[in-house]
Every structure is written in C-alpha cells, then in structure tokens.
Enzyme design. Structure first.
Site, PDB file in Angstrom:
ATOM      1  CG  ASP A  91      43.105  41.425  36.945  1.00 42.49           C
ATOM      2  OD1 ASP A  91      42.755  41.557  38.478  1.00 42.49           O
ATOM      3  OD2 ASP A  91      43.001  40.419  36.864  1.00 42.49           O
ATOM      4  CE1 TYR A 117      43.186  34.901  35.754  1.00 45.15           C
ATOM      5  CE2 TYR A 117      44.252  36.258  35.789  1.00 45.15           C
ATOM      6  CZ  TYR A 117      43.140  35.858  35.351  1.00 45.15           C
ATOM      7  OH  TYR A 117      42.201  36.791  35.529  1.00 45.15           O
ATOM      8  CE  LYS A 131      40.269  38.166  38.581  1.00 43.36           C
ATOM      9  NZ  LYS A 131      42.052  39.252  37.977  1.00 43.36           N
TER      10      LYS A 131
END
Length: 364
Positions: A74, A79, A105
C-alpha cells in the site's frame, strides 16, 4: 447535509467485465503472505516519513518483504509527495502483476513547484511537489492517472479515498463528505468500469467518518489506521458492521506510531499518532508492558498478534529496514500464552468482546 445523495449498493452497480485480465476481479482485495500470514507492507516510511532513507534501502525493504512472501503493498501520493509510489513501482513492476495486490489513494493532487520545501507534512527530502486537496471528478481521475504513471502500472487493486475526517478538514468536513458522495465515489466507480482499479475504499484514521459514509454509500474495503490496536480499540463496534456489509478490512498503525513498537520504560519518550503520547495512554501502555513482562512476551509481539486476531484481511506494517520486517515476522510467530490475554481482559485493558489470539500450544 448528507441526506440528499445516496449511491447505489454494490449489487446494483454496473457489472464489470471480468474477462478483462487487467481487472482480475476474482483475486482477493488483499493477499496474505505466501505462508498465510496476513501481513502487508505499508508505504509511508518509504516516502521518508520523519527520517530519510535512500532509494537503495527502500528498494531493499520491498525486495526483502517480497522474498519473504509479502504480496500486499500500500502506498499514497501523500507519502513523500510521490516518492513512496515511485519507489514501490520501481521494484514491484518487475514482479508478476497478478501475484500481488497494490493499492494507493486519492484526495490529494501533487503540483510541481521549484520552491517546494524539502520537508512537508512530516516527510523529509520529498519530491519537488506541493499538495492540495481535490475530491472533484477531474481531480480524482488525474490523481489516479498520476499514481499509475509514478508506479509504472496499468491498474490498482484498491484505491482508498484518503483522510476525509473532521480532524483533517475542520469546518470543511461537511463539504468534503458531500463531494465524496457526489463526485469521488461515482468517479472511482467509472474508473473501475474502465479497468483502472478493482476495488474502492476509504483510507482513514477515524472510524466515525466511516459510519457516516456508510449511511449514504457502499464501498468494497476500508483501510483503518490506529483505531484498532492493543492500546486503542475505539473502532471495535465498527467490526460487525463491516462484516455485515462484506467490506474487507485492512488495519494500519497497529503500533500507534511507535508506542507499542518497543519495550517501554518510565524514561521512554513514546509517541501516539505521531505526537507525544498523552499521560493516560502512556499509563495504559505501561500497564500493558507490565503484563507482557510478567509473561516474558515482547510488547510488539502482543500488539501485532492482537491486531492479527481482528476480523481483518490484512495488517499493514510501516517498515524502513529489512531488519524491521524480519522482527515483525518474528513478533507474529512468537508464542503467547492464553493467560496473558485473559489477564488483559480481567484488568479491563482490552474489552471482553475484542477477539484474542488462540494458541493450540501452551506456553509455560
């Protein structure tokens, strides 16, 4: 405000062409390790969360996890402002795509900026982008396409709508939730029909917002961080609802950003949810440590196995070194006596209804 829009239930959503090999709808949303252990690799540390790591080290972490059987990964644009996605893609695209589950995401867009700070939102040495929220139809499509380009992939197994809680958005929360219902979810459904993703979910740190969205919409999966751990079981009441609605659960943050990842002493400067741990939680964590010491069990092992006892398809671990991955594997396999869990229940350190691990072998 959230009473005028209702999305269709999954049984009424348009059918997806399962003959399309890029969708692989028959594959589970999350894959366990090849030995059956329900562990996956989370990508936040690979985006230089708080501390920088080199590309080589990030790649080694991913390859170590893969070689050890990890098959669920993931990441997110957030990030490291795309850094985690690039690093994961650099490694994973050399492996058989149908043998892994990869998620990212939506909700934040990245814009190139030569003056972008190198430290942003807790990430250091980030890529030269600034981020802004965008849950619109065009923003979601662009976010998906940008992520696929950074990853070097043609589709994602799951896409999570990221951080839609009140703590994040404050006074804009109602507007954000309405846009998620009006724009984000329908757009993701369209992208699903186009074969760019297989499953739609929420990726949040707050279980209350999950309940709110479920009053108006359906989705396939949930990534919940920090709200179900040995220290914090506030999302326990949500578990049967997810099971009833056949929503696959992934747990993240099961060490609560560090407080459960180490042996605690009264001198420990522990963090909870990436900030200094409140005194009440630090006291509870110390009581957990005392019980673990009594049974000669490492606190991280108890924390990880408690999470693995939950009705979750996968537990995602934020790892920054190969040694941390191996330590997590050892923690998952550590023999823990049933008496430890019973004592935690008797002392009200875990709720009586919380699932606990069951070991067939005794431990003296």
């Amino acid at each position: 405000m959230l009473d005028r829009f209702q999305t269709q239930s999954p049984t009424h959503l348009p059918a997806v062409d399962e003959s399309n090999p890029s969708i692989a709808m028959s594959k589970p949303i999350f894959l366990p390790c090849t030995d059956g252990t329900r562990l996956g690799l989370g990508g936040a540390p690979l985006g230089n969360l708080f501390h920088p790591i080199s590309d080589a080290q990030a790649h080694l972490v991913i390859e170590t996890a893969w070689a050890d059987g990890c098959r669920t990964f993931d990441t997110a644009p957030h990030y490291g402002h795309g850094l985690s996605e690039r690093r994961m893609g650099d490694v994973l695209r050399h492996h058989e795509r149908n043998n892994l589950c990869l998620s990212s995401k939506v909700g934040r867009l990245l814009t190139p900026d030569p003056n972008a700070p190198s430290e942003q939102h807790g990430y250091v040495n980030t890529l030269p982008f600034v981020q802004h929220w965008d849950f619109s139809r065009s923003g979601i499509r662009r976010s998906m396409e940008d992520s696929l380009q950074r990853l070097g992939m043609t589709h994602l197994d799951a896409v999570f709508i990221h951080d839609i809680d009140e703590k994040t958005h404050g006074k804009q929360t109602e507007h954000v939730l309405q846009q998620v219902l009006d724009d984000t979810l329908p757009t993701l459904q369209r992208l699903k029909e186009e074969g760019l993703l297989s499953h739609i979910g929420l990726g949040v740190n707050d279980h209350h917002v999950v309940s709110r969205v479920l009053q108006h919409a359906s989705f396939d999966c949930l990534l919940l961080a920090g709200r179900y751990s040995l220290l914090d079981q506030t999302a326990l009441a949500l578990m049967p609802i997810l099971q009833q609605k056949s929503i696959a659960l992934a747990l993240g943050g099961v060490f609560n950003s560090g407080i459960l990842a180490q042996k605690l002493t009264h001198e420990t400067q522990a963090t909870f949810d990436y900030a200094a741990a409140p005194a009440t939680l630090l006291d509870k964590a110390m009581r957990l440590q005392t019980i673990c010491d009594k049974f000669e069990v490492p606190l991280p092992a108890a924390a990880l196995q408690f999470a693995l006892a939950a009705p979750a398809e996968i537990v995602l671990l934020g790892i920054r070194t190969p040694q941390e991955w191996q330590q997590a594997r050892q923690a998952a396999a550590h023999k823990i006596p049933q008496a430890l869990w019973q004592e935690l229940r008797e002392l009200d350190l875990i709720p009586p209804t919380a699932p606990i691990p069951f070991n067939h072998q005794t431990h003296d």
